[in-house]
Each structure stands twice: as C-alpha cells, then as structure tokens.
Design a protein around this motif. Structure first.
Motif, PDB file in Angstrom:
ATOM      1  N   ALA A 113       0.830  -1.213   0.000  1.00 39.72           N
ATOM      2  CA  ALA A 113       0.000   0.000   0.000  1.00 39.72           C
ATOM      3  C   ALA A 113       0.860   1.257   0.000  1.00 39.72           C
ATOM      4  N   ASN A 114       1.891   1.278   0.827  1.00 34.56           N
ATOM      5  CA  ASN A 114       2.758   2.451   0.907  1.00 34.56           C
ATOM      6  C   ASN A 114       3.478   2.700  -0.417  1.00 34.56           C
ATOM      7  N   THR A 115       4.009   1.638  -1.020  1.00 28.69           N
ATOM      8  CA  THR A 115       4.724   1.782  -2.290  1.00 28.69           C
ATOM      9  C   THR A 115       3.775   2.189  -3.404  1.00 28.69           C
ATOM     10  N   LEU A 116       2.563   1.677  -3.377  1.00 30.15           N
ATOM     11  CA  LEU A 116       1.574   2.046  -4.395  1.00 30.15           C
ATOM     12  C   LEU A 116       1.239   3.538  -4.297  1.00 30.15           C
ATOM     13  N   LEU A 117       1.139   4.052  -3.086  1.00 32.20           N
ATOM     14  CA  LEU A 117       0.891   5.488  -2.901  1.00 32.20           C
ATOM     15  C   LEU A 117       2.048   6.311  -3.481  1.00 32.20           C
ATOM     16  N   ILE A 118       3.265   5.841  -3.256  1.00 32.67           N
ATOM     17  CA  ILE A 118       4.432   6.539  -3.813  1.00 32.67           C
ATOM     18  C   ILE A 118       4.376   6.558  -5.335  1.00 32.67           C
ATOM     19  N   LEU A 119       3.991   5.440  -5.931  1.00 31.22           N
ATOM     20  CA  LEU A 119       3.877   5.370  -7.392  1.00 31.22           C
ATOM     21  C   LEU A 119       2.877   6.393  -7.919  1.00 31.22           C
ATOM     22  N   HIS A 120       1.761   6.546  -7.228  1.00 32.67           N
ATOM     23  CA  HIS A 120       0.751   7.521  -7.645  1.00 32.67           C
ATOM     24  C   HIS A 120       1.262   8.956  -7.474  1.00 32.67           C
ATOM     25  N   LYS A 121       1.947   9.221  -6.355  1.00 33.37           N
ATOM     26  CA  LYS A 121       2.482  10.568  -6.115  1.00 33.37           C
ATOM     27  C   LYS A 121       3.563  10.918  -7.127  1.00 33.37           C
ATOM     28  N   ALA A 122       4.342   9.903  -7.521  1.00 36.38           N
ATOM     29  CA  ALA A 122       5.407  10.133  -8.502  1.00 36.38           C
ATOM     30  C   ALA A 122       4.835  10.655  -9.812  1.00 36.38           C
ATOM     31  N   GLN A 123       3.659  10.168 -10.189  1.00 34.34           N
ATOM     32  CA  GLN A 123       3.030  10.636 -11.430  1.00 34.34           C
ATOM     33  C   GLN A 123       2.734  12.133 -11.369  1.00 34.34           C
ATOM     34  N   LYS A 124       2.488  12.648 -10.177  1.00 33.27           N
ATOM     35  CA  LYS A 124       2.162  14.069 -10.023  1.00 33.27           C
ATOM     36  C   LYS A 124       3.404  14.931  -9.810  1.00 33.27           C
ATOM     37  N   CYS A 125       4.374  14.395  -9.072  1.00 32.13           N
ATOM     38  CA  CYS A 125       5.540  15.208  -8.686  1.00 32.13           C
ATOM     39  C   CYS A 125       6.681  15.176  -9.701  1.00 32.13           C
ATOM     40  N   PHE A 126       6.929  14.041 -10.308  1.00 36.53           N
ATOM     41  CA  PHE A 126       8.078  13.918 -11.206  1.00 36.53           C
ATOM     42  C   PHE A 126       8.025  14.891 -12.389  1.00 36.53           C
ATOM     43  N   PRO A 127       6.848  15.167 -12.977  1.00 34.41           N
ATOM     44  CA  PRO A 127       6.826  16.133 -14.091  1.00 34.41           C
ATOM     45  C   PRO A 127       7.305  17.532 -13.686  1.00 34.41           C
ATOM     46  N   THR A 128       7.229  17.862 -12.407  1.00 29.70           N
ATOM     47  CA  THR A 128       7.759  19.150 -11.922  1.00 29.70           C
ATOM     48  C   THR A 128       9.250  19.046 -11.638  1.00 29.70           C
ATOM     49  N   ILE A 129       9.672  17.946 -11.049  1.00 32.87           N
ATOM     50  CA  ILE A 129      11.066  17.773 -10.633  1.00 32.87           C
ATOM     51  C   ILE A 129      12.004  17.557 -11.814  1.00 32.87           C
ATOM     52  N   GLU A 130      11.610  16.720 -12.757  1.00 27.03           N
ATOM     53  CA  GLU A 130      12.507  16.289 -13.841  1.00 27.03           C
ATOM     54  C   GLU A 130      13.078  17.440 -14.669  1.00 27.03           C
ATOM     55  N   PRO A 131      12.259  18.372 -15.180  1.00 26.18           N
ATOM     56  CA  PRO A 131      12.834  19.448 -16.001  1.00 26.18           C
ATOM     57  C   PRO A 131      13.765  20.376 -15.211  1.00 26.18           C
ATOM     58  N   ILE A 132      13.503  20.533 -13.924  1.00 25.95           N
ATOM     59  CA  ILE A 132      14.371  21.389 -13.099  1.00 25.95           C
ATOM     60  C   ILE A 132      15.736  20.738 -12.924  1.00 25.95           C
ATOM     61  N   LEU A 133      15.753  19.424 -12.684  1.00 25.18           N
ATOM     62  CA  LEU A 133      17.018  18.696 -12.581  1.00 25.18           C
ATOM     63  C   LEU A 133      17.786  18.782 -13.896  1.00 25.18           C
ATOM     64  N   LYS A 134      17.072  18.599 -14.995  1.00 27.49           N
ATOM     65  CA  LYS A 134      17.717  18.627 -16.320  1.00 27.49           C
ATOM     66  C   LYS A 134      18.337  19.980 -16.606  1.00 27.49           C
ATOM     67  N   GLU A 135      17.591  21.029 -16.339  1.00 31.19           N
ATOM     68  CA  GLU A 135      18.084  22.384 -16.603  1.00 31.19           C
ATOM     69  C   GLU A 135      19.320  22.703 -15.765  1.00 31.19           C
ATOM     70  N   ALA A 136      19.364  22.152 -14.550  1.00 28.22           N
ATOM     71  CA  ALA A 136      20.492  22.422 -13.654  1.00 28.22           C
ATOM     72  C   ALA A 136      21.682  21.498 -13.898  1.00 28.22           C
ATOM     73  N   GLY A 137      21.511  20.511 -14.789  1.00 26.47           N
ATOM     74  CA  GLY A 137      22.600  19.580 -15.063  1.00 26.47           C
ATOM     75  C   GLY A 137      22.771  18.524 -13.989  1.00 26.47           C
ATOM     76  N   ILE A 138      21.700  18.243 -13.255  1.00 21.74           N
ATOM     77  CA  ILE A 138      21.717  17.213 -12.213  1.00 21.74           C
ATOM     78  C   ILE A 138      21.106  15.937 -12.773  1.00 21.74           C
ATOM     79  N   PRO A 139      21.737  14.774 -12.563  1.00 29.48           N
ATOM     80  CA  PRO A 139      21.176  13.515 -13.081  1.00 29.48           C
ATOM     81  C   PRO A 139      19.734  13.292 -12.629  1.00 29.48           C
ATOM     82  N   GLU A 140      18.926  12.771 -13.532  1.00 26.91           N
ATOM     83  CA  GLU A 140      17.500  12.578 -13.259  1.00 26.91           C
ATOM     84  C   GLU A 140      17.246  11.620 -12.099  1.00 26.91           C
ATOM     85  N   ASP A 141      18.187  10.718 -11.851  1.00 21.12           N
ATOM     86  CA  ASP A 141      17.990   9.750 -10.771  1.00 21.12           C
ATOM     87  C   ASP A 141      17.793  10.412  -9.410  1.00 21.12           C
ATOM     88  N   PHE A 142      18.154  11.681  -9.284  1.00 13.84           N
ATOM     89  CA  PHE A 142      17.993  12.345  -7.984  1.00 13.84           C
ATOM     90  C   PHE A 142      16.525  12.571  -7.629  1.00 13.84           C
TER      91      PHE A 142
END
Length: 311
Positions: free
Chosen positions: A92-121
């Motif tokens: 249940a906890n991991t499933l919640l994380i998967l759902h939250k990732a769908q909402k949060c990652f689209p905000t985080i990913e381009p900022i990491l890319k623009e700053a030259g930080i690996p996406e894995d962060f």
C-alpha cells in the motif's frame, strides 16, 4: 493409621480424576484447533505471490546517475534484495508513492535537467519524504527535507508567513544548487546522495580516514549503508511496477493550473481567495508554502507566484 491410608487413597483417586478430566479437555481443545487449522481459507494468491516472490530476480545491471552498481558483489546483492523485499511487501505504501510520482516527477525532472543534475535524484525525494510535504522532528521540511539553514543558504524564504521548502519547484531548484556544490567536493553522485540524506559530515570523514571514495567499499553507519539501496530499490520498482506486481494506471485527473504573479502585499488571503473565485481551502491546498493568512511583500522587484486551478 488406617484412616490416614484411607484419606491418602481418596486424595490420590481425586488427583487422578482431575488429571483425566484435564487430559480430556486438552484433547478436545486440540481437536478443535486442528479442525480450524485444516479448514482455513487458502492465502490470497496475490499476497502469496508477494511473500514467496517479492521480486522477479535481481537486475543484472544497475546504476545510479550513470555510476555502476557492483551487483556482482554478494553484499550488494543482499542489501538490494532486502530493500526490494521491504518495498514490494509494503504494498500500500509503495503504491501510494507510485501515484504521487506521477504528479511530482513532471515538476522535478525538467528542473534537474536544466540544472545539469542527473535525473535519478528524483528518487532521492522519494526516500526523503515519500513525496509528501512533511516536517521531521529535527525541523527538516518539505519534499526534500531541507533544514532551515540549508534553505536560507540557497535563497529560499523561510519565515512566519512563508516557507518555500514546501514549494516543490523552488525547493528543487535550491536542492540542485546544494547537490552541485557537494559534487565539487565529493566527485561522485552516489556519495552526494548519501551525504545529502545522512548529513553530519559522515561521508567526508569516512573518506578522509579510510582513504576510499567508493560508496560500496566504505565502512559507514547502518543508516548510510542502507541509504543508496533504498534509492535503488524504489528506482527499480518505479521503473518496473508490473515486475513487482503493482498495477498502476496513468492518472487522468491532471488539474490545469493558472499562475497569479503577485508583486505587492496581500493583507488578507481569505479575501484574495474569494476574489479569485476559489475557497480559502483550495488556495492553501495548492500553495502549502503560504503559512499565514496574509502575504507580506517587502521586495517589490520579486514576483510571488500563486497557483490556482483553472475554473
């Protein structure tokens, strides 16, 4: 003498009767327990699969930020195995994380890319807060669990009215600056991740004493030893949810947002929300960084961005 023998005999008979009755009772209870045990419903097939095989074999190749993970080492296999088992079984906890990732990652990913930080962060945020705006007992706050000191060092505003650690985009930008500085000192993204999560200078001290700058060969505290493997396990599961029995559908509940740029003080956010055609609750839900019922703007050259859903 005869009376003593008589009473002793009666006592022995009484004891024998009690023992016999207890024996019969125990046998009766045992039969009932055995009967229930043999008629229990079989374990749910889904849970059975998770318990027996929480993962479908360890990945043969794995990396973090392009840095190879030595999965051939027994110690590495065992630690990765453990973290995969933990996160796969905490369904249940991991499933919640998967759902939250769908909402949060689209905000985080381009900022990491623009700053030259690996996406894995982006997985670092998962480990730090489970992608929640939480506050730790030590006072670290937000998705990235930044301390007030670190936040202020990187230009975030933290006061009684505003806490930009709770602003996903701005806190991510601050984290990028912090990670860049750490990489200049450590020269390894893996070590940077552990240093960020553990803090207290443990990594630099361990490198200085042990003369080793490879995470997988450093003797560290128990928490530091687990840290990267937690990230790797969540990365593996998020990238391959079906492999670990997670059924995830793409969210269709994306809310279209509008941004209102504010350059002057808002004395009453309740009135402001009403002017914008939303409830005060909606205003606060979409702008958790606003702590008070007002927004004081001291620097008029800076524009504050308030996000609200399109009507």
């Amino acid at each position: 003498m005869a009376k003593q023998v008589y009473f002793a005999t009666l006592t022995m008979i009484a004891i024998a009767i009690v023992i016999y009755l207890l024996h019969e009772k125990i046998q009766s209870v045992w039969k009932e327990v055995h009967k229930e045990a043999t008629t229990l419903q079989p374990i749910d097939e889904r849970r059975k699969r998770l318990m027996v095989s929480a993962y479908s074999g360890l990945p043969e190749q794995l990396d973090f930020c392009g840095e190879e993970v030595p999965v051939s080492l027994v110690e590495v296999k065992e630690k990765l195995d453990f973290e995969l088992m933990v996160n796969a079984y905490m369904h249940a906890n991991t499933l919640l994380i998967l759902h939250k990732a769908q909402k949060c990652f689209p905000t985080i990913e381009p900022i990491l890319k623009e700053a030259g930080i690996p996406e894995d962060f982006k997985y670092l945020a998962v480990i730090e807060s489970s992608l929640d705006n939480t506050v730790s007992p030590s006072g670290a706050s937000g998705f990235w669990q930044l301390t007030k000191e670190v936040a202020l060092q990187h230009g975030l505003v933290v006061n009684e009215e505003v806490d930009e650690r709770l602003h996903l985009a701005k806190s991510t930008q601050a984290v990028c600056q912090h990670l860049k500085n750490a990489y200049q000192k450590l020269g390894s993204w893996t070590l940077v991740a552990v240093d960020f999560g553990i803090g207290n200078g443990e990594i630099e001290q361990a490198i200085a004493i042990q003369k080793v700058n490879n995470y997988y060969h450093l003797l560290l505290s128990k928490e530091a030893n687990r840290f990267v493997f937690k990230i790797l396990a969540l990365k593996e599961i998020i990238q391959n949810p079906q492999k670990y029995r997670f059924e995830l559908k793409n969210s269709k509940d994306t809310v279209q947002m509008r941004i209102i740029k504010v350059g002057k003080t808002i004395p009453d956010l309740l009135a402001f929300a009403k002017e914008q055609g939303v409830s005060y609750k909606t205003l606060k839900n979409y702008n958790e960084w606003l702590l008070a019922d007002r927004l004081t703007v001291k620097d008029t050259t800076r524009k504050w961005e308030i996000c609200l859903p399109l009507q």
